[in-house]
Design an enzyme around this catalytic site. Structure first.
Site, PDB file in Angstrom:
ATOM      1  N   CYS A  50      28.820 -13.951  69.103  1.00 57.85           N
ATOM      2  CA  CYS A  50      30.055 -14.595  68.648  1.00 57.85           C
ATOM      3  C   CYS A  50      30.565 -15.661  69.637  1.00 57.85           C
ATOM      4  CB  CYS A  50      31.116 -13.532  68.344  1.00 57.85           C
ATOM      5  SG  CYS A  50      32.453 -14.125  67.286  1.00 57.85           S
ATOM      6  N   HIS A 110      28.028 -10.070  64.162  1.00 55.12           N
ATOM      7  CA  HIS A 110      28.269  -8.873  64.980  1.00 55.12           C
ATOM      8  C   HIS A 110      27.275  -7.751  64.684  1.00 55.12           C
ATOM      9  CE1 HIS A 110      32.181  -9.936  66.873  1.00 55.12           C
ATOM     10  NE2 HIS A 110      32.214 -10.776  65.856  1.00 55.12           N
ATOM     11  N   GLU A 157      26.893  -5.149  66.369  1.00 51.54           N
ATOM     12  CA  GLU A 157      27.489  -3.870  66.779  1.00 51.54           C
ATOM     13  C   GLU A 157      28.526  -3.370  65.779  1.00 51.54           C
ATOM     14  OE1 GLU A 157      30.849  -6.392  67.337  1.00 51.54           O
ATOM     15  OE2 GLU A 157      28.715  -6.735  67.682  1.00 51.54           O
TER      16      GLU A 157
END
Length: 359
Positions: free
Chosen positions: A247, A332, A334
């Site tokens: 990001c 993302h 995660e």
């Protein structure tokens, strides 16, 4: 209590106050996720923004503090269609309305979030005010909205001191420029010892610790506002230490190596964004939260080449760096909750560290 959302273009939405009753001016953005409202509230990337949830019912499974992505919420304000007053979930520890009150987050419910989102999609992200003052003066509000700019959000959300998540595997230095907890957890679950560094940390300090790999986290705000961090990342780039960036970290690495970024009309925020791997054509469903993108036309092909693209609008979603153990993604991997399609990227990072260590 009545509350009002006043937009920079003059639109006014009337609803009911939720959470704190204090007045707030912020950038208004929308998120299309159907679940994960607590993770949205506590994601440091939302610092300086008030979030509109497009899903019409929010709060139905309550609040589980274990699921927070940081120690506190970072949104400036919260905007929903309907707020569930009675959560139903065996893990629930609190209601969303009490959570907003506890952390002094102003919000508004009972407005047409579909109409609001269409305005933001057509006109672009804009500033807005949430207020409970029924006697507001529109001219005065407009002046405040036009004058508002986000500040240095990264230093606000970054940790103050470094800390370590113990592990018996590879040693990873995580530069916290607004890191969600699950980035460190994703590495830690794979056995890594993760040392989390504040955003103000010098490259020399990180390099001196001799990590097996470096992780650059997500974070808030305009990437170009982080000139000092960009200079330090350039020094990290010049080493041969494997680097994985997510990001904002992806954007800052691009800026550090001479590329440019630009602001998207209304950004990508939600848990259902398709991303194409340009190497094999495979499409992954990803979780995203960003208002800026790397301009691929500004890339030096001798430094970096596009690795992923957004299927919806063709914007860049990742880069592969030439002759370096560096790869970066805009989305993302995660994400939790959210699609797990791209969690394999952490395994790719571990493989990079393994190859480098045994080279």
């Amino acid at each position: 209590m009545k509350a009002f959302l006043i937009l920079e273009d003059g639109h006014v939405f009337a609803g009911t106050s939720i959470g704190s009753t204090r007045e707030v001016v912020s950038e208004i953005v929308f998120n299309t996720s159907m679940t994960g409202y607590l993770e949205v509230l506590t994601d440091p990337s939302y610092s300086g923004q008030a979030v509109v949830m497009t899903y019409p019912l929010i709060g139905n499974y309550g609040i589980c503090y274990e699921d927070m992505e940081s120690d506190r919420p970072w949104v400036d304000g919260y905007i929903v269609r309907e707020l569930s007053r009675i959560p139903s979930n065996f893990r629930s520890q609190d209601t969303i309305q009490h959570f907003l009150e506890k952390y002094d987050i102003p919000g508004i419910c009972g407005i047409d979030t579909r109409a609001l989102t269409k305005i933001l999609r057509e006109s672009g992200t804009m500033n807005g005010m949430i207020t409970t003052n029924e006697n507001y003066q529109l001219d005065e509000v407009m002046e405040k909205l036009k004058a508002y700019h986000t500040g240095d959000e990264v230093s606000k959300v970054s940790c103050r001191e470094k800390y370590v998540l113990p592990g018996d595997g590879y040693r990873v230095a995580l530069l916290d420029i607004g890191a969600k907890r699950n980035i460190a957890r994703s590495l830690n679950r794979r056995g890594c010892e993760v040392t989390v560094y504040p955003s103000s940390t010098s490259a020399e300090e990180i390099i001196a610790a001799q990590p097996d790999g470096i992780m650059l986290s997500n974070g808030p705000g305009d990437p170009k506002a982080n000139e000092t961090v960009i200079r330090e990342i350039r020094k990290l780039y010049e080493t041969d230490i494997p680097i994985f960036a997510i990001c904002l970290g992806h954007q800052l690495m691009a800026l550090a190596t001479g590329a440019d970024t630009f602001k998207l009309k209304y950004g990508h925020r939600g848990g259902n964004h398709p991303v194409r791997d340009l190497e094999n054509g495979r499409v992954y469903i990803s979780s995203q939260n960003h208002g800026y993108a790397v301009d691929t036309a500004s890339l030096d092909p001798n430094i970096a080449v596009p690795a992923f693209e957004n299927v919806n609008d063709g914007t860049n979603e990742g880069l592969r760096y030439i002759g370096k153990n560096i790869f970066t993604v805009q989305y993302h991997p995660e994400a939790c909750p959210g699609p797990q399609d791209s969690a394999y990227l952490f395994d790719r990072f571990l493989k990079m560290m393994e190859v480098k260590k045994h080279a």
